[in-house]
Design a protein around this motif. Structure first.
Motif, PDB file in Angstrom:
ATOM      1  N   SER A  21     -18.301  14.331  -5.052  1.00  0.00           N
ATOM      2  CA  SER A  21     -16.910  13.962  -4.782  1.00  0.00           C
ATOM      3  C   SER A  21     -16.307  13.213  -5.962  1.00  0.00           C
ATOM      4  O   SER A  21     -15.130  13.422  -6.311  1.00  0.00           O
ATOM      5  CB  SER A  21     -16.837  13.090  -3.525  1.00  0.00           C
ATOM      6  N   SER A  99     -10.414  18.092   0.230  1.00  0.00           N
ATOM      7  CA  SER A  99      -9.779  18.038   1.547  1.00  0.00           C
ATOM      8  C   SER A  99     -10.706  18.588   2.620  1.00  0.00           C
ATOM      9  O   SER A  99     -10.861  17.997   3.698  1.00  0.00           O
ATOM     10  CB  SER A  99      -8.467  18.829   1.518  1.00  0.00           C
ATOM     11  N   ASP A 102     -13.509  16.187   3.271  1.00  0.00           N
ATOM     12  CA  ASP A 102     -13.056  15.035   4.046  1.00  0.00           C
ATOM     13  C   ASP A 102     -12.951  15.388   5.526  1.00  0.00           C
ATOM     14  O   ASP A 102     -13.306  14.589   6.399  1.00  0.00           O
ATOM     15  CB  ASP A 102     -11.697  14.562   3.516  1.00  0.00           C
TER      16      ASP A 102
END
Length: 235
Positions: A21, A99, A102
């Motif tokens: 990440s 995204s 997440d």
């Protein structure tokens, strides 16, 4: 007896960074700053339209001869286009994958929503989509002439710009995209600074002020062109 072979190769450093990440956020930050630099230069070039058709058309021609005779005609321009395209793709792919990561990390919705974080996330996500669609339209309109509202004239960018902003839909699309760009730059610049380690408690206020100033200058600079055509200042 056959020798055993190892099939469990260690991933490369590049792949390891990309899969993390932190690595994706770093790619987003660097590619975003590359695009921001381009936007500043592009806005300054656009403002030359206020000096008349000859000045603006000469500037557009100069872009194609940049680097000559060391580089061939339009090579420098194509290098810029390729670097920018790579930045856009890396930025978009990183944003999408982060995204999705997440969402997978928190499949259940929060009981208490966090309005500020949600607002920033939605702004960046939808702003990115709007800007992506706008880039396609902008290229088809003023680069290839495929979607140009009038008779596209290669080598006459001044008249092509005037033609585009003489239509209500050309102005609407452009101004909506520029407003989305302003919000994107405002949040994205500050986020990039945090990702690259430039932010801290002492510099946060200055970075946020710089992000606001960049967003405002870019928004006003880009919007000034269609407004000038609409009001007859540029014709």
């Amino acid at each position: 007896m056959a020798l055993a072979t190892r099939t469990d190769r260690r991933p490369s450093m590049t792949r390891t960074i990309w899969d993390s990440s932190v690595g994706k956020k770093t790619v987003m930050a660097v590619s975003g700053l590359v695009m921001l630099l381009y936007l500043v230069v592009h806005m300054l070039g656009n403002l030359k339209i206020f000096f008349g058709a000859d000045e603006f058309n000469h500037y557009a021609h100069w872009l194609r001869t940049l680097g000559e005779p060391f580089l061939h005609y339009e090579w420098a321009l194509w290098i810029v286009r390729l670097v920018l395209a790579a930045a856009v793709v890396l930025h978009a792919v990183s944003a999408y994958q982060l995204s999705r990561r997440d969402i997978r990390a928190r499949p259940a919705k929060y009981v208490h929503r966090r309005p500020r974080a949600g607002y920033a996330t939605r702004t960046m996500r939808w702003g990115g989509i709007i800007l992506g669609l706008f880039i396609v339209w902008h290229i088809l309109d003023l680069t290839t002439g495929t979607a140009h509202p009038g008779g596209f004239q290669p080598g006459h960018p001044y008249q092509n710009v005037v033609d585009t902003f003489s239509t209500w839909y050309g102005n609407t699309v452009y101004i909506a995209a520029v407003l989305a760009l302003g919000f994107h730059v405002r949040h994205g610049f500050w986020s990039a600074a945090q990702t690259l380690g430039a932010g801290n408690a002492a510099r946060d206020r200055a970075l946020k002020a710089l992000a606001d100033a960049l967003a405002l200058v870019l928004t006003l600079g880009f919007i000034s062109v269609p407004v000038a055509v609409m009001t007859g200042v540029v014709s």
